[in-house]
Scaffold this active site. Structure first.
Site, mmCIF file in Angstrom:
data_model
loop_
_atom_site.group_PDB
_atom_site.id
_atom_site.type_symbol
_atom_site.label_atom_id
_atom_site.label_comp_id
_atom_site.label_asym_id
_atom_site.label_seq_id
_atom_site.Cartn_x
_atom_site.Cartn_y
_atom_site.Cartn_z
ATOM 1 N N SER A 43 19.719 -21.464 7.859
ATOM 2 C CA SER A 43 18.859 -20.893 6.830
ATOM 3 C C SER A 43 19.127 -19.399 6.751
ATOM 4 C CB SER A 43 17.387 -21.134 7.177
ATOM 5 O OG SER A 43 16.528 -20.402 6.314
ATOM 6 N N TYR B 179 10.016 -20.404 12.955
ATOM 7 C CA TYR B 179 11.026 -21.083 12.135
ATOM 8 C C TYR B 179 12.337 -20.299 12.164
ATOM 9 C CZ TYR B 179 13.508 -22.890 8.078
ATOM 10 O OH TYR B 179 14.476 -23.423 7.251
#
Length: 247
Positions: free
Chosen positions: A143, A157
């Protein structure tokens, strides 16, 4: 370069929706044999049915990536059925966003189990096969949050996605002679990832951010680009996000 995708056996985790689903359909259109793993049997059945109805080749196995036994069974099913595995796409992931002060340790555990350990279990299942074949390709979904910390609320995250990036790069160093490793690092992409946030205030921010999302097919094309390169070309990292996303 399409022939470098045709007839390749490609295993995809988290394949019941979003990036996994779009990638499976796109690669199948290019002639790949796709083996899909996810937890939702009904979704997998429908995707496999859609692919096969269009003269593609697909099968599925219900798979929870937090179980090393189930991940190995998914990879083994591909090898048993088709005699090989050419590509493993470690795509399964979740993104529950909340401030660390909320101390949502259950969500932290889930992110670690799915986003990090799920990738490691995929590597553990496929690496011995790739080494025996003297060929193979790992594609790990990271990501942009693994490049820059997504804050506020995305600290854990981001930590999991930094881990995916580090694991991928270390793996490349260790096994890169005949085995390729690619990290795909998406920004705002339209998928179910945004739905995993249960913290109400954070969910408002996540939904607002995802208004600029681009289609999941954008990532599918990037994955295909990495796969279709000649065997001596290793696309190590692709960052892909909307042109209007500023981080």
């Amino acid at each position: 370069m399409e022939n470098n995708i045709k007839n390749k056996v490609i295993v995809i985790t988290g394949a019941s929706s979003g990036l996994g689903e779009e990638t499976a359909k796109y690669l199948a259109e290019k002639g790949a044999i796709v083996v899909l793993g996810a937890r939702r049997k009904d979704k997998l059945e429908q995707i496999v049915s859609d692919i096969n109805a269009k003269s593609g080749t697909a099968l599925y196995q219900v798979t929870d990536v937090t179980s090393k036994v189930q991940v190995k069974a998914l990879v083994d099913k591909a090898v048993t059925t088709y005699g090989k595995i050419d590509v493993l796409i470690n795509n399964a992931g979740i993104m529950p966003i909340a401030p660390m002060s909320e101390v949502r340790t259950d969500e932290w555990d889930s992110m670690i189990d799915i986003n990090i350990k799920g990738v490691l279990y995929g590597i553990a299942a496929a690496l011995p096969i790739f080494q025996k074949q003297e060929s193979g390709h790992f594609i790990n979904l990271g990501s942009v949050a693994g490049i820059k910390v997504f804050s506020p609320g995305g600290t854990v995250y981001s930590g999991t996605k930094y881990a995916v990036r580090a694991i991928s790069e270390g793996l490349r160093h260790e096994v890169g002679r005949n085995i390729r490793t690619t990290t795909i690092e998406p920004g705002a992409i339209d998928s179910e990832l945004k739905l995993s946030t249960n913290h109400q205030e954070s969910a408002v921010g996540v939904n607002e951010f995802y208004k600029l999302a681009i289609p999941a097919s954008s990532v599918a094309r990037a994955i295909a680009f990495a796969i279709e390169q000649p065997a001596d070309v290793d696309i190590n990292e692709i960052v892909i996000r909307p042109t209007i996303q500023d981080f």
